[in-house]
Design an enzyme around this catalytic site. Structure first.
Site, PDB file in Angstrom:
ATOM      1  N   SER A   1       0.831  -1.190   0.000  1.00 41.44           N
ATOM      2  CA  SER A   1       0.000   0.000   0.000  1.00 41.44           C
ATOM      3  C   SER A   1       0.872   1.249   0.000  1.00 41.44           C
ATOM      4  O   SER A   1       0.371   2.347   0.082  1.00 41.44           O
ATOM      5  CB  SER A   1      -0.921  -0.003   1.221  1.00 41.44           C
ATOM      6  OG  SER A   1      -0.148  -0.041   2.391  1.00 41.44           O
TER       7      SER A   1
ATOM      8  N   GLU B   1      -2.217  -1.059  16.964  1.00 38.17           N
ATOM      9  CA  GLU B   1      -2.874  -1.030  15.655  1.00 38.17           C
ATOM     10  C   GLU B   1      -4.122  -0.149  15.701  1.00 38.17           C
ATOM     11  O   GLU B   1      -4.602   0.208  16.768  1.00 38.17           O
ATOM     12  CB  GLU B   1      -3.185  -2.440  15.160  1.00 38.17           C
ATOM     13  CG  GLU B   1      -4.110  -3.212  16.044  1.00 38.17           C
ATOM     14  CD  GLU B   1      -4.280  -4.665  15.601  1.00 38.17           C
ATOM     15  OE1 GLU B   1      -3.778  -5.077  14.544  1.00 38.17           O
ATOM     16  OE2 GLU B   1      -4.957  -5.384  16.340  1.00 38.17           O
TER      17      GLU B   1
ATOM     18  N   GLY C   1      -9.084  -1.797  12.693  1.00 32.42           N
ATOM     19  CA  GLY C   1      -8.476  -3.006  12.137  1.00 32.42           C
ATOM     20  C   GLY C   1      -7.694  -3.749  13.196  1.00 32.42           C
ATOM     21  O   GLY C   1      -6.482  -3.894  13.109  1.00 32.42           O
TER      22      GLY C   1
END
Ligand SMILES: *Cc1c(COP(=O)(O)O)cnc(C)c1O
Length: 326
Positions: A81, A207, A211
């Site tokens: 990404s 995180e 997610g």
């Protein structure tokens, strides 16, 4: 170490030698304001100042430096990404290896442009409907390219661990370490380094709340898969931990924490305003989690990895100007 064995601390140490002269020894910064607010000694490892703007250069360079002459001639392929793409593109360029990069169509413009700028040959895909891993495997098979994934590879993990190795070698053993978590390359490598060099250190992976597959996996004891999470932390939009990263995380990490996008923006603003640090949203995960638990950190020596600083500048301006966050 072969490509299929689980990495150990010795592999992190070997990676440090392999990337020396290529990777920056990034600065460790402190902030009197943060230390006073936390009542702690807090050390920020500034991987936003790494080459190409994130720690991912470490793992990519460590992996590519181990290519055979045949692998070098055929080239490397990867899916990412963003930051791993730039890391592979730049490392490949420095070593004279051709690079194919599979990127999502909605990757931040700055990251796509930078990847192309480093000479990477970009292939676009739709992150909500197509499987990037399959596209990568097909290219690898058909054209003989070597696939270097963004996190689930022993050489990548060992390379990422060198950031924490440098941090602890510079400031000494830590009581607590906060590490950003996507697929777990940085966290598992950091944990290898921290367990060896600072055995009593409490290691947290952090995180995005949207997610939290890593947290679910850590607590349930098996790798949990989720849909691509919608969060501003685009470097942590992974859907699952890896077969190499998860066992290391289970073995060496103390817990996985989560933070909200609003907490990320508040931390990003704080770093810009008070510390003159440009961190991308994902790079703020560790600091955001530390701020949320500062009471627990009182009197401690704390390490925080700022994992990267690659944020589209217009978007960054919007984050800083946003009125909806604290
Ligand atoms: C890739 C990335 C992460 C997550 O790293 P993993 O090894 O996938 O866990 C965190 N921050 C930044 C800036 C990244 O580029």
């Amino acid at each position: 170490m072969t490509e299929t064995t689980r990495p150990e601390y010795a592999d992190v140490a070997a990676a440090a030698e392999r990337i020396e002269g290529y990777a920056n020894k990034t600065p460790v910064m402190t902030s009197r304001t943060v230390n006073e607010e936390f009542g702690a000694d807090v050390f920020f490892k500034c991987e936003n100042l790494q080459r190409m703007g994130a720690f991912k250069f470490r793992g990519a360079m460590n992996a590519l430096r181990q290519f055979t002459p045949e692998q070098r001639a055929a080239g490397v392929v990867t899916f990412s990404s963003g930051n791993h793409a730039q890391a592979i593109a730049l490392s490949a360029k420095l070593l004279g290896i051709p690079a194919r990069i599979i990127m999502p169509h909605d990757a931040p413009a700055a990251k796509v442009a930078a990847t192309k700028g480093y000479g990477g040959n970009v292939v676009m895909y739709d992150r909500y409907t197509e499987d990037r891993e399959q596209i990568g495997r097909e290219l690898a098979e058909k054209q003989g390219l070597t696939l270097i994934p963004p996190y689930d590879h022993p050489h990548v993990i060992a390379g990422q661990g060198t950031a924490t190795k440098e941090l602890i070698e510079e400031v000494g053993p830590l009581d607590v370490l906060f590490v950003c978590l996507g697929g777990g390359g940085l966290l598992s490598g950091s944990a290898l380094a921290a367990r060896q060099l600072s055995p009593d250190c409490t290691i947290y992976g952090v995180e995005p709340e949207a997610g939290n597959d890593g947290q679910q996996s850590f607590r349930s004891g098996k790798i949990v898969h989720i849909d691509t999470p919608k969060t501003i932390a685009d470097g942590a939009q992974t859907q699952h931990l890896g077969h190499y990263t998860f066992p290391l995380i289970q073995k060496y990490v103390n817990d996985i924490l989560t933070v909200s996008d609003d907490e990320l923006i508040a931390s990003m603003k704080f770093m810009a305003e008070r510390m003159k640090i440009v961190a991308e949203p994902t790079g703020c995960l560790g600091f955001a989690a530390a701020r949320a638990r500062k009471a627990e950190l009182s009197g401690k020596k704390v390490g925080i990895i700022i994992s990267g600083g690659n944020v589209d500048i217009a978007r960054y301006g919007e984050f800083l100007a946003g009125k909806s966050v604290s």
